[in-house]
Design an enzyme around this catalytic site. Structure first.
Site, PDB file in Angstrom:
ATOM      1  N   GLU A  38       0.830  18.570  26.184  1.00  0.00           N
ATOM      2  CA  GLU A  38       1.814  19.612  26.436  1.00  0.00           C
ATOM      3  C   GLU A  38       2.662  19.135  27.613  1.00  0.00           C
ATOM      4  O   GLU A  38       2.111  18.805  28.666  1.00  0.00           O
ATOM      5  CB  GLU A  38       1.108  20.928  26.793  1.00  0.00           C
ATOM      6  CG  GLU A  38       2.089  22.050  26.984  1.00  0.00           C
ATOM      7  CD  GLU A  38       1.434  23.367  27.391  1.00  0.00           C
ATOM      8  OE1 GLU A  38       0.189  23.428  27.442  1.00  0.00           O
ATOM      9  OE2 GLU A  38       2.181  24.310  27.665  1.00  0.00           O
ATOM     10  N   ARG A 264     -14.808  16.566  27.563  1.00  0.00           N
ATOM     11  CA  ARG A 264     -13.733  16.384  28.517  1.00  0.00           C
ATOM     12  C   ARG A 264     -14.229  15.495  29.659  1.00  0.00           C
ATOM     13  O   ARG A 264     -15.402  15.534  30.018  1.00  0.00           O
ATOM     14  CB  ARG A 264     -13.464  17.788  29.034  1.00  0.00           C
ATOM     15  CG  ARG A 264     -12.331  18.018  29.932  1.00  0.00           C
ATOM     16  CD  ARG A 264     -12.155  19.532  30.090  1.00  0.00           C
ATOM     17  NE  ARG A 264     -11.127  20.000  29.197  1.00  0.00           N
ATOM     18  CZ  ARG A 264      -9.816  19.933  29.490  1.00  0.00           C
ATOM     19  NH1 ARG A 264      -9.413  19.485  30.641  1.00  0.00           N
ATOM     20  NH2 ARG A 264      -8.917  20.350  28.633  1.00  0.00           N
ATOM     21  N   LYS A 274      -3.964  20.123  34.976  1.00  0.00           N
ATOM     22  CA  LYS A 274      -2.561  20.072  35.364  1.00  0.00           C
ATOM     23  C   LYS A 274      -2.186  21.266  36.238  1.00  0.00           C
ATOM     24  O   LYS A 274      -1.380  21.146  37.145  1.00  0.00           O
ATOM     25  CB  LYS A 274      -1.683  20.034  34.108  1.00  0.00           C
ATOM     26  CG  LYS A 274      -1.551  18.652  33.531  1.00  0.00           C
ATOM     27  CD  LYS A 274      -0.680  18.659  32.287  1.00  0.00           C
ATOM     28  CE  LYS A 274      -1.433  19.204  31.124  1.00  0.00           C
ATOM     29  NZ  LYS A 274      -0.742  19.061  29.843  1.00  0.00           N
TER      30      LYS A 274
HETATM   31  P1  ATP Z   1      -5.003  20.404  31.488  1.00  0.00           P
HETATM   32  O1  ATP Z   1      -6.027  21.478  31.542  1.00  0.00           O
HETATM   33  O2  ATP Z   1      -5.191  19.357  32.495  1.00  0.00           O
HETATM   34  O3  ATP Z   1      -3.620  20.939  31.449  1.00  0.00           O
HETATM   35  P2  ATP Z   1      -4.812  20.186  28.714  1.00  0.00           P
HETATM   36  O4  ATP Z   1      -5.925  19.987  27.762  1.00  0.00           O
HETATM   37  O5  ATP Z   1      -4.188  21.519  28.766  1.00  0.00           O
HETATM   38  O6  ATP Z   1      -5.268  19.676  30.113  1.00  0.00           O
HETATM   39  P3  ATP Z   1      -2.884  18.832  27.160  1.00  0.00           P
HETATM   40  O7  ATP Z   1      -1.581  18.266  27.553  1.00  0.00           O
HETATM   41  O8  ATP Z   1      -2.877  20.017  26.289  1.00  0.00           O
HETATM   42  O9  ATP Z   1      -3.667  19.144  28.488  1.00  0.00           O
HETATM   43  O10 ATP Z   1      -3.833  17.706  26.595  1.00  0.00           O
HETATM   44  C1  ATP Z   1      -3.469  16.686  25.717  1.00  0.00           C
HETATM   45  C2  ATP Z   1      -4.713  16.068  25.158  1.00  0.00           C
HETATM   46  O11 ATP Z   1      -5.519  15.512  26.195  1.00  0.00           O
HETATM   47  C3  ATP Z   1      -5.571  17.112  24.462  1.00  0.00           C
HETATM   48  O12 ATP Z   1      -6.031  16.588  23.247  1.00  0.00           O
HETATM   49  C4  ATP Z   1      -6.698  17.349  25.422  1.00  0.00           C
HETATM   50  O13 ATP Z   1      -7.862  17.736  24.759  1.00  0.00           O
HETATM   51  C5  ATP Z   1      -6.828  15.991  26.121  1.00  0.00           C
HETATM   52  N1  ATP Z   1      -7.394  16.145  27.456  1.00  0.00           N
HETATM   53  C6  ATP Z   1      -6.936  16.912  28.451  1.00  0.00           C
HETATM   54  N2  ATP Z   1      -7.737  16.850  29.532  1.00  0.00           N
HETATM   55  C7  ATP Z   1      -8.745  16.009  29.203  1.00  0.00           C
HETATM   56  C8  ATP Z   1      -9.906  15.535  29.880  1.00  0.00           C
HETATM   57  N3  ATP Z   1     -10.195  15.916  31.126  1.00  0.00           N
HETATM   58  N4  ATP Z   1     -10.721  14.673  29.226  1.00  0.00           N
HETATM   59  C9  ATP Z   1     -10.440  14.277  27.986  1.00  0.00           C
HETATM   60  N5  ATP Z   1      -9.371  14.687  27.286  1.00  0.00           N
HETATM   61  C10 ATP Z   1      -8.522  15.540  27.878  1.00  0.00           C
HETATM   62 MG    MG Z   2      -2.983  22.655  27.759  1.00  0.00          MG
END
Ligand code: ATP
Ligand code: MG
Length: 564
Positions: A38, A264, A274
């Site tokens: 995102e 994760r 983020k």
């Molecule tokens: P954040 O909570 O940091 O915003 P998010 O999952 O909302 O993380 P996205 O941009 O939606 O961030 O994530 C893109 C991809 O990266 C998704 O498939 C998500 O599952 C993966 N991802 C995000 N954080 C992690 C993590 N800590 N370990 C492994 N994969 C991750």
């Molecule tokens: Mg997200």
């Protein structure tokens, strides 16, 4: 597919599942994954795990990976983030060719598919507010209650949905919900919201839309449109999997993508969200998303991490089905391993004190030869000036030595790296009692490599005074004093380490006059460093990546000894 490679590597459970799907003919032969960030912030090392997994798996099976921006929330997203994400994925060494997509590419098709669900009696327009919907959801012990608008006719729903799209309603006045089961034991399945009204300008579609699909609706449909075979996501989406499958039930295609969840990545002393990282940026605790203390990819890059080290780290942590916290020492071990053979050695005195070699001729200097990397002979040698006035590290001198202090101290001999053995004779103090300079004599017979067999216990790094290059050395410590409290019982902002940055006015050997941003070095006896992106010849800035001591290897050794 490289059959031989697959057999030699111990396959993780995702590889296993894909192999089974392929063998059973449950999926197309060409494996197709996607990385779906995102664009609401910069990528962090947790994303690197997901990137390495998605691109790595596809690569292993001879498949392909799409980069897809999940841009369904216009209020939080920005093209700045899109650009940084592309840069980071590329820098990590992965390529998506021409397959750069956006969920917003599919807004029309998502809208049409939502209408199809309405026609099938599987979705309805609800007039309840978000609070009312939340309230009527129930909880683990209590089933939810049906919305009074749940049984609207297909025609009415279609009309209302069109009116929502046409902008006839304010934000929050209406939503489109899936018609599943308000008593489902899985709360996610209790008529989840598929579309909401948001009168916001989208960074790509502008003001074309005022209704936006929810992630749980947009994601499976985007996967299906792109022909994704395996949709890999983190564990928190496990409870969403039935909804992922439900959404695609009416999708007109033979093969439906399969969602598989993995753990994760969490790392000790690091925040990995983020939202929290944005808080650090906005509160100016760090100086931007690429601050070298940040666990963002851009922060790690500026800190001096290499793509090789990060990929190696992702390989070493593996893929698991249970959440865990990885010791930050492992990450540090990976960058040391990568730089060990690559980074030239150099001498930098981080906190200098002057040494005068009183029996060395005034105005004279000579060149001494030093290895560029004693572990990698192919890197050759270099010439470094030596003279009457040099600098050494303040903490390499003790007027009254503690036990086992084998560095410089009055009346004792010590070797200067690559040069001579010197004897400390006198300490000259300033009026306030601080040390002004240290007076030594050298023994000309003891030049390194001259065959001198005299043994001294300590060898110090040093820099010749007249040609020393001034530089700012930034020494970093962890941003968090403790592991991030994932449960959220403690506010992470209260765990911020107030001493995460220490700035030193340092002196380096002449080669540093030529340094460029991104150049890596090992400073002898100190650690690995990189030239900062802001560094200029007139103001050289070096970032400390890691110290030399491998705490990870130490811990591993201890653990093994404990087992034996
Ligand atoms: P954040 O909570 O940091 O915003 P998010 O999952 O909302 O993380 P996205 O941009 O939606 O961030 O994530 C893109 C991809 O990266 C998704 O498939 C998500 O599952 C993966 N991802 C995000 N954080 C992690 C993590 N800590 N370990 C492994 N994969 C991750
Ligand atoms: Mg997200």
């Amino acid at each position: 597919m490289e059959e031989s490679k697959m057999q030699t590597e111990s396959a993780n459970f995702i590889e296993q599942a894909i192999k089974e799907d392929l063998a059973a003919g449950n999926c197309p032969k060409k494996i197709h994954t996607r990385f779906p960030p995102e664009p609401n912030g910069y990528l962090h090392i947790g994303h690197a795990k997901s990137i390495c997994l998605n691109f790595g798996i596809a690569n292993e099976f001879g498949g392909i990976t799409n980069l897809r921006f999940d841009d369904t929330n216009p209020t939080k997203e920005d093209t700045e983030y899109v650009d940084s994400i592309k840069e980071d994925v590329k820098w990590l060494g992965f390529t998506w060719d021409d397959r750069q997509f956006y969920a917003s590419n599919y807004f029309d098709r998502l809208y049409e598919y939502a209408k199809l669900l309405i026609q099938k009696g599987r979705a309805y327009v609800d007039d309840q507010s978000m609070e009312q919907i939340k309230e009527s959801r129930g909880d683990f012990s209590k089933p939810g209650t049906n919305s009074p608008y749940r049984d609207r006719s297909v025609e009415e729903n279609l009309q209302l949905f069109e009116d929502m799209k046409a902008g006839k309603y304010q934000d929050g006045e209406k939503v489109l919900r899936a018609k599943i089961d308000m008593a489902d034991p899985n709360i996610v399945m209790r008529d989840p919201v598929l579309y909401r009204i948001m009168h916001a300008t989208h960074h790509r579609t502008g003001d074309t839309w005022c209704i936006y699909p929810m992630y749980d609706f947009a994601h499976p449909v985007s996967d299906a449109i792109e022909g994704i075979t395996h949709s890999l996501c983190t564990l928190e989406f496990e409870v969403h999997r039935p909804l992922y499958n439900w959404v695609l039930e009416e999708w007109p295609a033979d093969y439906k993508p399969r969602q598989i969840e993995f753990a994760r990545l969490n790392i000790t002393n690091m925040v990995m969200s983020k939202r929290k990282l944005r808080q650090l940026v906005e509160a100016q605790i760090v100086d931007g998303w690429d601050d070298p203390r940040m666990p963002t990819i851009s922060g790690l890059r500026r800190r001096g991490y290499t793509p090789e080290a990060i990929r190696d780290f992702c390989q070493r942590i593996g893929i698991a089905k249970a959440d865990s916290v990885v010791d930050v020492a492992l990450l540090e071990s990976c960058i040391r391993d990568d730089l060990k053979m690559k980074a030239p050695r150099s001498m930098v005195v981080i906190d200098p004190v002057k040494v005068v070699i009183t029996n060395y001729p005034e105005g004279q200097t000579e060149m001494v030869t030093l290895e560029n990397n004693q572990e990698n002979e192919s890197m050759g040698t270099r010439q470094v000036p030596f003279g009457r006035e040099i600098y050494i590290e303040q903490n390499d001198f003790m007027e009254v030595p503690v036990r086992k202090f084998f560095r410089m101290t009055p009346g004792k001999e010590v070797r200067l790296k690559g040069a001579y053995i010197v004897m400390c004779n006198e300490v000259i103090k300033n009026e306030d009692g601080t040390i002004k300079e240290i007076h030594c004599t050298y023994d000309p017979e003891t030049h390194s490599g001259s065959g001198c067999t005299r043994k001294v216990k300590g060898t110090l790094h040093w820099v010749e005074a007249s040609q020393a290059v001034p530089m700012e050395v930034r020494e970093y410590d962890y941003l968090l004093q403790t592991e991030d409290d994932q449960a959220g019982s403690k506010d992470f902002m209260e765990q911020i380490n107030p001493h995460s940055l220490t700035i030193h006015q340092s002196l380096g050997e002449p080669l540093f006059s030529q340094t460029k941003p991104g150049d890596h070095y090992q400073f002898l006896r100190q650690g690995y460093f990189v030239t900062d992106t802001t560094s200029k010849p007139e103001h050289i800035v070096m970032n400390r990546i890691v110290g030399l001591r491998d705490t990870w290897a130490k811990k591993q050794k201890k653990a093994q000894e404990a087992k034996a």
